[in-house]
Structure formats: C-alpha cells, structure tokens
Scaffold this active site. Sequence first.
Site, short mmCIF file in Angstrom:
data_model
loop_
_atom_site.label_atom_id
_atom_site.label_comp_id
_atom_site.label_asym_id
_atom_site.label_seq_id
_atom_site.Cartn_x
_atom_site.Cartn_y
_atom_site.Cartn_z
N THR A 46 0.83 -1.21 0.00
CA THR A 46 0.00 0.00 0.00
C THR A 46 0.86 1.25 0.00
O THR A 46 0.43 2.31 -0.49
CB THR A 46 -0.94 -0.01 1.21
OG1 THR A 46 -1.54 -1.30 1.34
CG2 THR A 46 -2.03 1.04 1.08
N TYR A 134 4.75 -12.54 5.25
CA TYR A 134 3.61 -12.00 4.52
C TYR A 134 3.27 -12.94 3.37
O TYR A 134 4.04 -13.08 2.42
CB TYR A 134 3.94 -10.60 4.01
CG TYR A 134 2.86 -9.92 3.19
CD1 TYR A 134 1.52 -10.27 3.30
CD2 TYR A 134 3.18 -8.90 2.31
CE1 TYR A 134 0.53 -9.64 2.56
CE2 TYR A 134 2.21 -8.25 1.56
CZ TYR A 134 0.89 -8.63 1.69
OH TYR A 134 -0.08 -7.99 0.95
N LYS A 163 1.16 -12.17 8.32
CA LYS A 163 0.11 -11.41 7.66
C LYS A 163 -0.45 -12.32 6.58
O LYS A 163 0.21 -12.61 5.58
CB LYS A 163 0.67 -10.12 7.05
CG LYS A 163 -0.39 -9.32 6.29
CD LYS A 163 0.20 -8.09 5.60
CE LYS A 163 -0.88 -7.35 4.82
NZ LYS A 163 -0.32 -6.19 4.07
N ILE A 205 -3.82 -6.18 9.39
CA ILE A 205 -2.94 -5.19 8.76
C ILE A 205 -3.74 -4.66 7.60
O ILE A 205 -3.98 -5.35 6.61
CB ILE A 205 -1.60 -5.82 8.34
CG1 ILE A 205 -0.88 -6.36 9.58
CG2 ILE A 205 -0.73 -4.78 7.63
CD1 ILE A 205 0.44 -7.05 9.29
#
Length: 293
Positions: A46, A134, A163, A205
């Site tokens: 992001t 992740y 995540k 998250i």
Amino acid sequence: MLTFPNIIIAMITPFNQDGSVNYEAAVELAKKYADDGSGILLGATTGEGAVMTEDEKLKLFKLVADELKGKTLIMGNVGTNNTIESIAMAKKAEATGVDLLLCIVPYYNKPNQDGCYAHFSAIAKATSLPLFIYNVPGRTGGSIEPETVCRLARDYDNIIGLKDASGNLDFAGYVAANAPEGFHLYSGEDNLTLPIIAVGGEGVITVAGHVIGKEMDSMIQAYKDGDVKKAASLHQKYLPFMKGVFCTVSPVPIKTMVNMLGFPAGPLRLPLVEANPEIREKCSQYLKDIGKL
C-alpha cells in the site's frame, strides 16, 4: 515487550507532485494513526514500496521511528524476492528504530516449500529484529503453506507473526491452532478480518483502516469482548467499504480517498496511475456511504 494493537495501518506513502517522497506528510499521517491507537506498517504494498528506493524506505523508517518509537508498533517492509537483498535491507533497517520487519513470500521465483523455509530462515538468522511473514498469493504467484509457517515459527524465536492474505480460512485456522503460543496471526485482507479473528486471529494489517480504523478496531474488540452481535453488525455495515478500497488495483483507491479527505497523499508512482473519473466517482461514493465525505 512489544504491544500488538488490533489494527496496523499498511500506510500509503505520500509523494510530492514532482514524485519525491513527502516525508513531512508521511510523519504527520503516521502520527494521526498512532494517536488513534493503530500500529504502522511502512514501505509495503500500500505504501508503493516496490517503486521506492532502499534509501527512501530507510529514511522513512527512521523519521517515523524517531517520532513514534515507544508510542505505537512500527513495522518496516524489507522483503523482496532476492534473499541476499532482503538480508541486507533487514540489517540496515535495524539501525532505523523500527520495531519489527515484514518479509513477503518471494514473488516471481515461486520457490517450493523447502525454498520458502530456507529464505525466511536466512533472514531470521541475519537480523536481531522480530519479523512477520507476509503470504499474498494473489501478488506473488506462489504461496507458503501453513505447515511451513508453523515450522519456521517453532525453529526461529524471531519469526513471530503472519500477515495472511491467502483468502483461505483453513490456512488461518491451521496457523492459529498449530503455531507456537504467542504467535501473532493478522488478517491481510480487510473483508476477512472478522472471520480470521473468529478462527483465532489477533487483528488486521489494513488498507481500509486509513478511513475506518476506529470502526475496525471496535469490531475486533467487540468480538474479543464476547459481543459477537456487535462485531457482526460492524462487519456488515463496513463490508462494502472494505471491499470498495480494492475496486481497482490497490493502493489507487485508498490514496485517492485520502486525498479526497484533504490529506496531502499526493500522486502515485508509475507503473500505477491516477484513478480515472469512473474510479474517482466510486471512491467518492464509498466515502459518502459511510458518512466520511
């Protein structure tokens, strides 16, 4: 001892109109979310970390950590598909003051499970900082299996969390049931936050949290407090927005929305481009639907 909040904002990186990083705006944005009780993730998807230089990310880590160290959890993204480069970045990140690191499952290379284990092992052995794995198959083209995640968590004390953006509740449920005690399982998909909390997750998250962070925090806390009805009601109310922030490739919608709300988020960096009129209209409507615009 690190304190893990219900939500960690996967923060956008504000840019100036000339394309340079607007560090002042980034620090102010991070402070805003920290004041709301959110943790901060810097330089990840992001945050357009894929098109930031190493020096830009390290400077961003340091400036935010200098401002917020000890006030909230600060995570820096150092993961790449190159193990050697990831190790080098992890070592440099140690000096910036971030609390922990995020490392993505290698993309493009698509390593098998032995390769995933070796990749994360090498990074864990090279840094003193704790790290999150992740897993986001939709972006990497590959996946780490939950058994491998749990094996890594058992073998390395500083692999402390995941995540999970696999979209698979069985994956999250396996990790919740089989990872060592104290392992931190976070949703990596806003719309699956409550389901992942329900199978044993700890938080999210989040992208949508840029706008509805307090509401998402309330949803998670309600479930943890046993008020399942309230949690479900908040999930249902904000689900269209949580899905809407992905109405085109992220982070285009959320950066558009943050700009619409008056914060100098600035432009995107190529190969991402600004939202077209149709997407801008959708973003505006999503904000109006939840009373934010």
